[in-house]
Design an enzyme around this catalytic site. Structure first.
Site, PDB file in Angstrom:
ATOM      1  N   PHE A 115       0.713  -1.127   0.207  1.00  0.00           N
ATOM      2  CA  PHE A 115      -0.148   0.044  -0.121  1.00  0.00           C
ATOM      3  C   PHE A 115       0.741   1.310  -0.202  1.00  0.00           C
ATOM      4  O   PHE A 115       0.348   2.147  -0.211  1.00  0.00           O
ATOM      5  CB  PHE A 115      -1.125  -0.208   1.130  1.00  0.00           C
ATOM      6  CG  PHE A 115      -0.319   0.782   2.298  1.00  0.00           C
ATOM      7  CD1 PHE A 115       0.460   0.168   3.344  1.00  0.00           C
ATOM      8  CD2 PHE A 115      -0.855   1.874   2.673  1.00  0.00           C
ATOM      9  CE1 PHE A 115       0.827   0.815   4.322  1.00  0.00           C
ATOM     10  CE2 PHE A 115      -0.604   2.527   3.750  1.00  0.00           C
ATOM     11  CZ  PHE A 115       0.348   2.059   4.686  1.00  0.00           C
ATOM     12  N   LYS A 116       2.039   1.197   0.280  1.00  0.00           N
ATOM     13  CA  LYS A 116       2.967   2.373   0.247  1.00  0.00           C
ATOM     14  C   LYS A 116       2.993   3.082  -1.258  1.00  0.00           C
ATOM     15  O   LYS A 116       2.971   3.982  -1.207  1.00  0.00           O
ATOM     16  CB  LYS A 116       4.502   1.899   0.604  1.00  0.00           C
ATOM     17  CG  LYS A 116       4.830   1.158   1.810  1.00  0.00           C
ATOM     18  CD  LYS A 116       4.612   1.839   3.189  1.00  0.00           C
ATOM     19  CE  LYS A 116       5.341   1.479   4.238  1.00  0.00           C
ATOM     20  NZ  LYS A 116       4.313   0.491   4.787  1.00  0.00           N
ATOM     21  N   ASP A 117       2.718   2.465  -2.126  1.00  0.00           N
ATOM     22  CA  ASP A 117       2.511   2.809  -3.507  1.00  0.00           C
ATOM     23  C   ASP A 117       1.270   3.851  -3.522  1.00  0.00           C
ATOM     24  O   ASP A 117       1.520   4.687  -4.393  1.00  0.00           O
ATOM     25  CB  ASP A 117       2.165   1.832  -4.413  1.00  0.00           C
ATOM     26  CG  ASP A 117       3.474   0.616  -4.859  1.00  0.00           C
ATOM     27  OD1 ASP A 117       4.488   1.428  -4.597  1.00  0.00           O
ATOM     28  OD2 ASP A 117       3.032  -0.129  -5.250  1.00  0.00           O
TER      29      ASP A 117
END
Ligand SMILES: *Cc1c(COP(=O)(O)O)cnc(C)c1O
Length: 501
Positions: A115-117
């Site tokens: 989810f860092k993207d």
């Protein structure tokens, strides 16, 4: 719209300064001085937009020194179909676990499968525009990573004009998949170096470079400045607010809720960034009933919510949900600031206690305010694997280890409270990033192959799910970065890479 420091309200900056600087000069974190307010008809308007449209509206309300064209450009470049596999970068998957509804918000369809993207695909664009407004130098982004952040930052900053990025990882401290992700990184402006040391050594080395006056001057003389892509930057938090409004909008559009109905959110938590973004959404007017904060065995937040005492003096566990193996949740500082109605002196006192003694206790009034809306729980590795196995084998949904922690904590919450409020559960990584733990959970007891890609293939075969294309492609990618340096030589690596003496 201005931002001030959590520990000194007299420090006031613009949005682009907050993003360019990352952290306040007094060591505090930047928080918005007022929070935009959305009425139900504003939220209704969001339901009619796509993800990018929602992002543009929300970002514009916080970044008032950006033009509409600049925000458009950032959003359009970040959330493309090419990068996220569809026009909806954050799709919901409606599942059931027994008789409990699980509205799973899949945040891992981006290029690095975590989810860092969602934030790191847009931060480079926000940062370069912020730098342009505040300086004429080219930014050199330094990152120390234990895995996920490094790869997401590399992918986000790859070939972004006006930036160079260098990532340092501990030579024996990342998973085989994470290492392959980083050492095969493409892009003209990227560099990766393993260091002989652990994650703390990498982190200390980067901090030392940031604060070495001679180095900073050398860079300046050559037209560069250091900047950071870590999670305390407001530019990483802001884009995460969007997917809570987007999930709510989709649930309205799908007939799961009516406009105005309340939802809960359940978030697998480490640094407290993701769940804090949902709190900002709530403060803006999104109808949220409860925030369910899920931890692994490093359950410092569970204890904090239960007792009002934050105490990092405890054992550290290396778990199968490594991105949540954290004992100092940096973004809690912002939450405490809002929970005390902006008492910078109080926040400073607690943060100083944390630094000096490793612990602090909030007063009863603050604790009551927190527990009114927040609840916490945790789940150990054994339970995590049991949940993955049961969710898949009985109900047909495959999730990763971090998501399973949230699913488990949410199940416990429903059993304990009987709360039937529809709940969004954040899914933060693809199961294929943690193939070994996930495979063990679904494969009951058989001998597994040693090779990472053999495990990936077996997981795909067993579960009839698809390996994310970027992970599958790593198998045949050429390794570009084989540098290993002593931790004392990190500065030389930076200068050498830049071709500066
Ligand atoms: C970073 C991360 C988390 C923790 O998110 P925070 O915003 O730090 O609380 C959870 N799951 C995965 C897979 C992550 O990479």
């Amino acid at each position: 719209m201005r931002y001030n420091s959590t520990t000194d309200k007299s420090i006031v900056v613009t949005a682009s300064q907050a993003i360019a600087q990352g952290i306040s000069t007094d060591g505090g974190l930047f928080v918005p001085m007022e929070i935009p307010q959305y009425s139900m008809s504003d939220i209704d308007a969001l339901t009619k937009l796509d993800y990018r449209g929602r992002a543009k509206k929300i970002l514009a309300d916080y970044l008032d020194d950006f033009t509409a064209e600049e925000i458009d450009e950032c959003v359009e470049k970040a959330y493309t179909k090419e990068k996220f596999g569809s026009d909806d970068p954050a799709p919901l998957s409606y599942q059931k676990f027994g008789d409990v509804d699980m509205n799973i918000l899949e945040l891992w369809h981006g290029p690095t499968s975590a989810f860092k993207d969602m934030a790191l695909q847009i931060l480079p664009h926000l940062l370069t525009k912020s730098l342009k407004k505040t300086t004429d130098k080219e930014a050199v982004i330094l990152v120390a990573t234990s895995g996920d952040t490094g790869k997401a930052a590399l992918e986000g900053f790859r070939d972004v004009d006006g930036t160079k990025i260098m990532v340092f990882y501990p030579v024996d401290g990342v998973s085989p998949m994470q290492k392959r992700q980083m050492t095969t990184q493409e892009g003209e402006n990227v560099a990766v170096c393993a260091i002989k040391g652990n994650f703390d050594d990498a982190q200390t080395g980067v901090k030392r470079i940031f604060t070495d006056p001679a180095l900073v001057k050398t860079l300046n003389d050559n037209g560069y400045l250091f900047s950071s892509a870590n999670s305390i930057n407001w530019g990483r938090l802001l884009p995460q607010i969007v997917y809570y409004f987007s999930a709510y909008s989709e649930m309205v559009n799908d007939g799961k809720i009516k406009l105005g109905d309340k939802i809960n959110v359940a978030v697998p938590t480490g640094n407290f960034g993701n769940i804090l973004a949902s709190y900002y959404a709530y403060r803006m007017g999104l109808p949220i009933n409860k925030f369910i904060c899920a931890s692994n065995s490093n359950n410092v937040l569970t204890d904090f919510i239960a007792t009002g005492t934050y105490d990092k003096n405890r054992s550290f566990y290396a778990t199968i949900s490594p991105s949540m193996d954290i004992l100092v949740s940096s973004n809690l500082e912002r939450f405490l600031y809002h929970m005390t109605d902006g008492s910078d002196a109080q926040v400073k006192e607690w943060m100083t206690a944390l630094k000096t003694t490793g612990a602090y206790s909030v007063d009863d009034a603050t604790k009551a305010k927190i527990t009114d809306i927040f609840t916490g729980g945790f789940c150990d590795d054994e339970k995590t694997q049991q949940i993955i196995g049961e969710f898949f084998n009985k109900y047909g949904y495959l999730c990763d280890t971090h998501t399973a922690v949230a699913v488990s904590v949410y199940k416990d919450y429903v059993e304990k409270t009987g709360d039937k409020t529809p709940t969004v559960i954040d899914s933060t990584a693809s199961p294929y990033k943690f193939s070994k733990a996930v495979l063990e959970a679904v494969a009951d007891g058989e001998t597994l192959p040693d090779d990472e890609f053999a495990m990936v293939d077996l997981l795909s075969e067993k579960t009839s799910t698809q390996v994310p294309a970027p992970l599958a492609a790593l198998k045949s990618k050429e390794t570009r970065f084989t540098n290993v340096c002593a931790k004392e030589d990190m500065a030389d690596f930076v200068l050498g890479t830049l071709g500066v003496k």
